[in-house]
Design a protein around this motif. Structure first.
Motif, PDB file in Angstrom:
ATOM      1  N   ASP A 109      32.790  24.497  40.463  1.00 57.65           N
ATOM      2  CA  ASP A 109      32.188  23.227  40.043  1.00 57.65           C
ATOM      3  C   ASP A 109      32.711  22.073  40.898  1.00 57.65           C
ATOM      4  O   ASP A 109      31.971  21.166  41.252  1.00 57.65           O
ATOM      5  CB  ASP A 109      32.421  22.976  38.557  1.00 57.65           C
ATOM      6  CG  ASP A 109      33.889  23.117  38.162  1.00 57.65           C
ATOM      7  OD1 ASP A 109      34.692  23.621  38.966  1.00 57.65           O
ATOM      8  OD2 ASP A 109      34.220  22.730  37.029  1.00 57.65           O
ATOM      9  N   THR A 110      33.971  22.130  41.266  1.00 60.13           N
ATOM     10  CA  THR A 110      34.548  21.103  42.133  1.00 60.13           C
ATOM     11  C   THR A 110      33.936  21.201  43.532  1.00 60.13           C
ATOM     12  O   THR A 110      33.576  20.184  44.136  1.00 60.13           O
ATOM     13  CB  THR A 110      36.067  21.259  42.212  1.00 60.13           C
ATOM     14  OG1 THR A 110      36.612  21.202  40.895  1.00 60.13           O
ATOM     15  CG2 THR A 110      36.702  20.180  43.062  1.00 60.13           C
ATOM     16  N   ALA A 111      33.824  22.411  44.037  1.00 66.87           N
ATOM     17  CA  ALA A 111      33.257  22.599  45.375  1.00 66.87           C
ATOM     18  C   ALA A 111      31.812  22.141  45.438  1.00 66.87           C
ATOM     19  O   ALA A 111      31.350  21.665  46.471  1.00 66.87           O
ATOM     20  CB  ALA A 111      33.356  24.067  45.784  1.00 66.87           C
ATOM     21  N   LEU A 112      31.089  22.245  44.311  1.00 67.81           N
ATOM     22  CA  LEU A 112      29.688  21.833  44.267  1.00 67.81           C
ATOM     23  C   LEU A 112      29.531  20.353  43.913  1.00 67.81           C
ATOM     24  O   LEU A 112      28.434  19.832  43.942  1.00 67.81           O
ATOM     25  CB  LEU A 112      28.930  22.676  43.245  1.00 67.81           C
ATOM     26  CG  LEU A 112      28.707  24.130  43.635  1.00 67.81           C
ATOM     27  CD1 LEU A 112      28.252  24.934  42.434  1.00 67.81           C
ATOM     28  CD2 LEU A 112      27.697  24.217  44.756  1.00 67.81           C
ATOM     29  N   GLY A 113      30.610  19.700  43.564  1.00 69.63           N
ATOM     30  CA  GLY A 113      30.542  18.296  43.179  1.00 69.63           C
ATOM     31  C   GLY A 113      30.072  18.085  41.750  1.00 69.63           C
ATOM     32  O   GLY A 113      29.580  17.015  41.400  1.00 69.63           O
ATOM     33  N   LEU A 114      30.219  19.097  40.901  1.00 68.97           N
ATOM     34  CA  LEU A 114      29.791  19.013  39.507  1.00 68.97           C
ATOM     35  C   LEU A 114      31.009  19.049  38.601  1.00 68.97           C
ATOM     36  O   LEU A 114      31.179  19.935  37.785  1.00 68.97           O
ATOM     37  CB  LEU A 114      28.861  20.195  39.157  1.00 68.97           C
ATOM     38  CG  LEU A 114      27.639  20.362  40.033  1.00 68.97           C
ATOM     39  CD1 LEU A 114      26.943  21.661  39.687  1.00 68.97           C
ATOM     40  CD2 LEU A 114      26.686  19.198  39.833  1.00 68.97           C
ATOM     41  N   LEU A 115      31.849  18.092  38.719  1.00 70.65           N
ATOM     42  CA  LEU A 115      33.129  18.120  38.015  1.00 70.65           C
ATOM     43  C   LEU A 115      33.004  18.113  36.500  1.00 70.65           C
ATOM     44  O   LEU A 115      33.800  18.720  35.818  1.00 70.65           O
ATOM     45  CB  LEU A 115      33.999  16.936  38.466  1.00 70.65           C
ATOM     46  CG  LEU A 115      34.361  16.959  39.943  1.00 70.65           C
ATOM     47  CD1 LEU A 115      35.115  15.702  40.302  1.00 70.65           C
ATOM     48  CD2 LEU A 115      35.161  18.186  40.266  1.00 70.65           C
ATOM     49  N   ASP A 116      32.007  17.438  35.988  1.00 71.90           N
ATOM     50  CA  ASP A 116      31.901  17.336  34.527  1.00 71.90           C
ATOM     51  C   ASP A 116      30.845  18.281  33.938  1.00 71.90           C
ATOM     52  O   ASP A 116      30.585  18.255  32.761  1.00 71.90           O
ATOM     53  CB  ASP A 116      31.597  15.891  34.113  1.00 71.90           C
ATOM     54  CG  ASP A 116      30.348  15.350  34.782  1.00 71.90           C
ATOM     55  OD1 ASP A 116      29.790  16.034  35.641  1.00 71.90           O
ATOM     56  OD2 ASP A 116      29.960  14.219  34.442  1.00 71.90           O
TER      57      ASP A 116
END
Length: 118
Positions: A109-116
């Motif tokens: 999720d961090t690598a995809l930019g979807l932190l939340d």
């Protein structure tokens, strides 16, 4: 003259025996080295022939229908589970948006930019 070999003859004989045994030992070592070099070259060729890992993985449950987790393609935890299949970026984003948990080790999720996980 005595039938016994002289001390010098015995020493020369001993030297020939030691040289012969050392030569045989070196040949054996050379064979072992050649075998190991061959195995190493085969291992390297095998690694080079492997396809690159997928960018993303979906980990399926025991029933093979439910998605349990999302992983980055090189995640060590995914390889240990044995229940992962390659997935596209879109499939992974969709799974994260539907509440499938991201792996806590590789953090896709961090690598995809979807932190939340919206």
């Amino acid at each position: 003259m005595s039938d016994q070999p002289s001390r010098l003859e015995l020493l020369r004989f001993a030297r020939r025996v030691v040289v012969q045994q050392a030569t045989a030992a070196v040949r054996q070592l050379d064979g072992w080295i050649a075998d190991e070099e061959r195995r190493e070259a085969e291992r390297r060729r095998g690694e080079e022939m492997l396809p690159p890992p997928p960018d993303w993985l979906l980990q399926y449950g025991l029933n093979r229908k439910n998605v349990d987790a999302v992983h980055a393609g090189d995640c060590w935890a995914a390889t240990k589970s044995g229940r992962c299949r390659p997935a596209s970026r879109e499939q992974v984003v969709e799974a994260l948006r539907h509440g499938v948990p991201a792996c806590v080790h590789c953090r896709p999720d961090t690598a995809l930019g979807l932190l939340d996980n919206p």
